[in-house]
Each structure stands twice: as structure tokens, then as C-alpha cells.
Write a protein that holds these residues in place. Sequence first.
Motif, mmCIF file in Angstrom:
data_model
loop_
_atom_site.group_PDB
_atom_site.id
_atom_site.type_symbol
_atom_site.label_atom_id
_atom_site.label_comp_id
_atom_site.label_asym_id
_atom_site.label_seq_id
_atom_site.Cartn_x
_atom_site.Cartn_y
_atom_site.Cartn_z
ATOM 1 N N LYS A 251 83.570 17.717 41.106
ATOM 2 C CA LYS A 251 83.616 17.762 39.696
ATOM 3 C C LYS A 251 82.609 18.474 39.009
ATOM 4 O O LYS A 251 82.731 19.110 38.122
ATOM 5 N N TYR A 252 81.613 18.176 39.354
ATOM 6 C CA TYR A 252 80.198 18.840 38.616
ATOM 7 C C TYR A 252 80.239 20.203 38.799
ATOM 8 O O TYR A 252 79.748 21.175 37.947
ATOM 9 N N LEU A 253 80.611 20.669 40.009
ATOM 10 C CA LEU A 253 80.639 22.044 40.187
ATOM 11 C C LEU A 253 81.649 22.958 39.410
ATOM 12 O O LEU A 253 81.494 23.808 38.817
ATOM 13 N N THR A 254 82.593 22.214 39.150
ATOM 14 C CA THR A 254 83.659 22.855 38.205
ATOM 15 C C THR A 254 83.242 22.811 36.677
ATOM 16 O O THR A 254 83.636 23.641 35.944
ATOM 17 N N GLY A 257 78.727 19.087 33.307
ATOM 18 C CA GLY A 257 78.262 18.284 32.171
ATOM 19 C C GLY A 257 77.839 19.082 30.741
ATOM 20 O O GLY A 257 78.569 19.967 30.404
ATOM 21 N N MET A 258 76.879 18.573 30.180
ATOM 22 C CA MET A 258 76.222 19.368 29.201
ATOM 23 C C MET A 258 75.937 20.866 29.048
ATOM 24 O O MET A 258 76.195 21.524 28.283
ATOM 25 N N LEU A 259 75.459 21.050 30.438
ATOM 26 C CA LEU A 259 74.946 22.689 30.576
ATOM 27 C C LEU A 259 76.283 23.435 30.214
ATOM 28 O O LEU A 259 75.980 24.487 30.136
ATOM 29 N N SER A 260 77.518 22.855 30.584
ATOM 30 C CA SER A 260 78.739 23.967 30.057
ATOM 31 C C SER A 260 78.691 24.443 28.959
ATOM 32 O O SER A 260 79.022 25.554 28.609
ATOM 33 N N ILE A 265 80.863 28.083 28.801
ATOM 34 C CA ILE A 265 82.078 27.930 28.207
ATOM 35 C C ILE A 265 82.208 28.780 26.943
ATOM 36 O O ILE A 265 83.464 29.243 26.505
ATOM 37 N N TRP A 266 81.458 28.933 25.977
ATOM 38 C CA TRP A 266 81.086 29.852 24.950
ATOM 39 C C TRP A 266 81.209 31.301 25.529
ATOM 40 O O TRP A 266 82.062 32.028 24.838
ATOM 41 N N ILE A 267 80.595 31.834 26.460
ATOM 42 C CA ILE A 267 80.886 33.008 27.206
ATOM 43 C C ILE A 267 82.387 33.252 27.524
ATOM 44 O O ILE A 267 82.876 34.341 26.933
ATOM 45 N N ILE A 268 83.031 32.334 28.216
ATOM 46 C CA ILE A 268 84.307 32.402 28.615
ATOM 47 C C ILE A 268 85.106 32.689 27.264
ATOM 48 O O ILE A 268 85.953 33.812 27.321
ATOM 49 N N GLU A 496 75.146 25.403 45.947
ATOM 50 C CA GLU A 496 76.007 26.018 44.979
ATOM 51 C C GLU A 496 75.611 25.661 43.701
ATOM 52 O O GLU A 496 75.447 24.691 43.343
ATOM 53 N N ILE A 497 75.539 26.999 42.990
ATOM 54 C CA ILE A 497 75.250 26.689 41.364
ATOM 55 C C ILE A 497 76.720 26.815 40.823
ATOM 56 O O ILE A 497 77.309 27.559 40.898
ATOM 57 N N PRO A 498 76.927 25.742 39.763
ATOM 58 C CA PRO A 498 78.064 25.618 39.160
ATOM 59 C C PRO A 498 78.232 26.997 38.311
ATOM 60 O O PRO A 498 77.427 27.504 37.671
ATOM 61 N N PHE A 499 79.608 27.480 38.360
ATOM 62 C CA PHE A 499 79.677 28.921 37.743
ATOM 63 C C PHE A 499 79.537 28.961 36.363
ATOM 64 O O PHE A 499 79.059 30.042 35.802
ATOM 65 N N HIS A 500 79.639 27.914 35.689
ATOM 66 C CA HIS A 500 79.252 27.915 34.382
ATOM 67 C C HIS A 500 77.628 28.081 34.179
ATOM 68 O O HIS A 500 77.483 29.035 33.192
#
Length: 561
Positions: A251-254, A257-260, A265-268, A496-500
Amino acid sequence: MNQNLAFADYAVFIIYFIVVSTYGYTIYRKREKNEHDAKAYFLAEGTLTWWAIGASLIASNISAEQFIGMSGEGFFLGIAVAAYEWVAAIALIIVAVWFIPVYLKNKIYTMPQFLKTRYNESTALIMAVFWLFLYVFVNLTSILYLGAVAINGLAGGEYLHVIMVGLAVFALLISLGGMKVVAYTDVIQVAVLIIGGLVTSYIALTTVGHYFGVGENAIAGFKVLMREAPEHFKMIIPKPTAASSQNDINKYLTFPGMLSYLAGIWIINLNYWGCNQYITQRALGADLQTARTGILFAGILKLLMPLIVMLPGIAAYVLYENGHLPQLVGGKDGAYSAVLTFLPTGLKGLSVAALTAAIVASLAGKVNSISTIYTLDVHKKYIQKDATDRAQVNIGRYAIFAAMLLAVLFTWNDLLGIGGVGGFTYIQKYTGFISPGVFAMFFLGMFWKRTTGTAAIVGVIAGFLLSVLFNEFAPALFGNETLLYTAYTNGKGGFEIPFHICMGLSFMFTMLLMIGISFAGPKVNPKAFELDAEMFKVKPQTTVLIVITLLIIFALYAKFW
């Protein structure tokens, strides 16, 4: 629980097909006198109304990746996935107020044209080819695959390839008529997908209420969801610890948390809505106020989307965990189709029509954008410079056929492995390999006069390479010495680094690189856009729409934080 479609369902679907086809043909006949006018074909003659622009934006955006993929993420993550939609509404406000005036003042009609006008022809050509590959091999393929899998499950499970071809042909019928036909049929498509989607969500909630003994009441069913799956109603995914389960790590990888919210998520969203061909073709044929109102209307509609596409996934999770769903065909991406099986005869057909409307509208919008980029930014400039309007329209139609054929061929046996990672995450992750560089190039190009063409080319290439570095190589190089890493989901060990987070890091370093290169260049850039405060002013009615949207988003986050 009837899993197959009945005669009444097919009847509802056929009625939907006839209505959309007839309306599309009517619009086509009205513009038939401009049959071979390239501007009329690609840009709808600048006649789209604000409600047509807004509806068309949503129709192109809400597709199988949302209905199937986001519902699947609702099943897996819960309401946290709604952040994509609610942040998108804010991104649309930013685009309407600050991006669209820059495009309109400089008469920009395609994204490669923006790059040529602001930077140079090499940058425009590189990105035109880049976008064509992205749209065909990521967007079209994922939409076709997810949509065909979902409808096939309801139709008995034996017609995957027939449905895939049917969706492609239906989209072709609409898109060959040009942007005006696409945009105005999108109004019907949006109405169908919203009504059908709301019906599906309502039935999902009443089904939950029925199985948990609180009556067939949607509000009571929603309360059951909050009681049975409280972790699914939190916007922030907590960071895993050494004692966390693999599911919590995934879940965290997807959604880390706040790091998104710091960048990814803004770049997306800003890249998708502000630097994307779908926006330019719908909004830039209109005047500024019409374009702004249409985009803000789309932003308000985005607030509804989690209710339509995410909530059924949470309902499926609660039903599945309590033994009321025997299985999920296709893993989490089967959540939406599983909920549809609870619908009574007739309403199931309406929901399938809504799903089809979303798929077809999005396919038509994307192949129209592919056609526009190829015809105006590649073919006319480098292959047939003296192409007449008639020739351009015909080339555009050939491009539509070719793009759809390629998408069908690559989707036929899921050659890209879409089904293996979850459709929604597949699109977000692999689009995210280019989003940081592209957004940095557009953002600096619009608002910093000193940005050079060299910096733009280096930036888009560096953004991609940095994304590859952070996604594929950095975990192996640095191990788990930083809080950014969590365990792999493939059972092979490693980190793995979360893709966000990857997108945020790529964007930051790309911006720094572009700024450094630009400072090393000339102080005066003759291609820089002239900006003034007047072009960014908004009218009172526009301010009201913005305030209403922001207040709704604030209330939603306050409720589920």
C-alpha cells in the motif's frame, strides 16, 4: 447473483449505442460543409461551449483506468486513491487561471507547437514522437485491455477479443468525424457514465446494507463500510515498519503517505491537465472565459468521480472479506465487475453502457489527439509540407486507423503486462517516467524567460533517465539505508522506492539541471513568452467557481484525514 447479461441488459446497451451513434452522425452532418477543413476537423472550429469542453475533458479522462483500475485501488487502498481526483480538481484551477492564458495568447493548438514556439524545432519533434509512443502504447493499450476484461467478465468470459475489437471500432466511428463530433458525443457519454456510475454505487451500498442486516439503504450501507473497513477511510497511508505486513508495504509503495503530496501527485496532475494534448484541443478553440469555465466545470465534476469509481471498490472489499463475493476475476481490478453482478436486470445493462461510454469516449479523445499531433506536427512539417486541408484530414484519419490497430495488436495478448501490476498503477507509474521532465520543461518555459532550448532538451532526457535511475537502480545501490525504501512486492528481496517519490526526486534534479544550463546561456531569450498581470485576471463568476471547489475539497479532506 446473476453474473451474465440478460436480454434487457443488451436492450439497454443497444439503445445507448443507437443514441450516441445517431447524435454523433447528426453533429457530423452539421459540419459536413467543412468536411475537409483541417481546423474544423482537428480543433472543432473554435465553437465548443463551456459545458461541452468540461464534459469532453471528463469523458476523455474517466475511462477503464478509473472505472476498473481506480475501483481496484479502492479495493486495495481505500479512499486514499481519491487524492488523484481531488488534487486534480485543484490542478484544473491552476491550469484554468495560469496555463490556459499563456496558450491562448500565443495561439498554441498542439503541445509540440508550444515547444517549437518557445524553444526550437528539435525539442518539438522529439516530444511529438515521444507523445505518440506514449499515447499508443500506454494509454490506448491500457484502456482497451482493462475495458475489454471488465465487459468480458459480465458477458460470460468468452468474448475478450471480440469485445476489444468492438470497443475499437465504436471509438473509430466517433473519432473519424473530427473533434466536434468527439466533444459533443462526449456530453452524452458523460451523462451516461455519471448516471450509470451513481446507480452502480447506490446498488453496491444497498447490497452491503442487505448482507449486514441494516436494510437496503445506501446511507446505512456506507456506515457499514466505515465500520467494517475503517483503514479504508484514511487519506494518509502510514509508513511501514519492520513489523508491517507485505500488504501494508504494498500500500505504501502505491501511495506513500504525506510524501505523495510533496511532489508526485502534483506532477502527475499538473502534467496531465496542463501539458497534455487533450486539454489544448478542447479548450484552445474557445475564448479565454469559455475555456476557463469549461475547465473549472470539469474540476467540479472531478469531485464526483471517487463516489462513482472508487466507492464500489471499497464495497467489493467489505463484501469479499466477509464471504459475500466468492471470487475476484483478475485480482483487485476485478472489483468493479464483481459489484456489477449484484445489479438487477436492466440496470446491469445501464452500468455496462456507462463503462463502455467511459472507454469509448477516452479512446476517441486519445486517437484524435494522436491524429492531430502526427498530422500537424510530424507529417505536414517533415513529410508533406504542401499538404492541403483535404489531405491533412485524410492523413489524420489514416493515423487514427493505424493507432487503433497498433493498440489492438499490442493488447491482444497483454504484451505490455498491464494485467500484472494493476491497471491504474500501471498507467500512473509508467507515465511518471516522463512526467517530471515534461512538466519541468513546460513550467519553466511558460514562467521563466531565461529558459533555453538546450535546457529543455537536456531536461526532458534527464527527467526520463533520472526516473529510470530512481525506479530501477537506486534501490540496489543504496539498499535500505534511507527511510524512502520498502521491500519489493515480487518476492525476490531487495528494496523499492515508491514511484511518487521517484517522480519528486526526478523533478527536483531536472529543475536544478535546467536552471543551471539556462544560467550558462544568454540572458535574453527572444523566444520567451511575454506575460502580464492582465492575462491572468479572473472574472467574479470564475472566482465563485474556484472558491466553491476549494471549499468542497477542504471539507472532504477534513472528514477523511
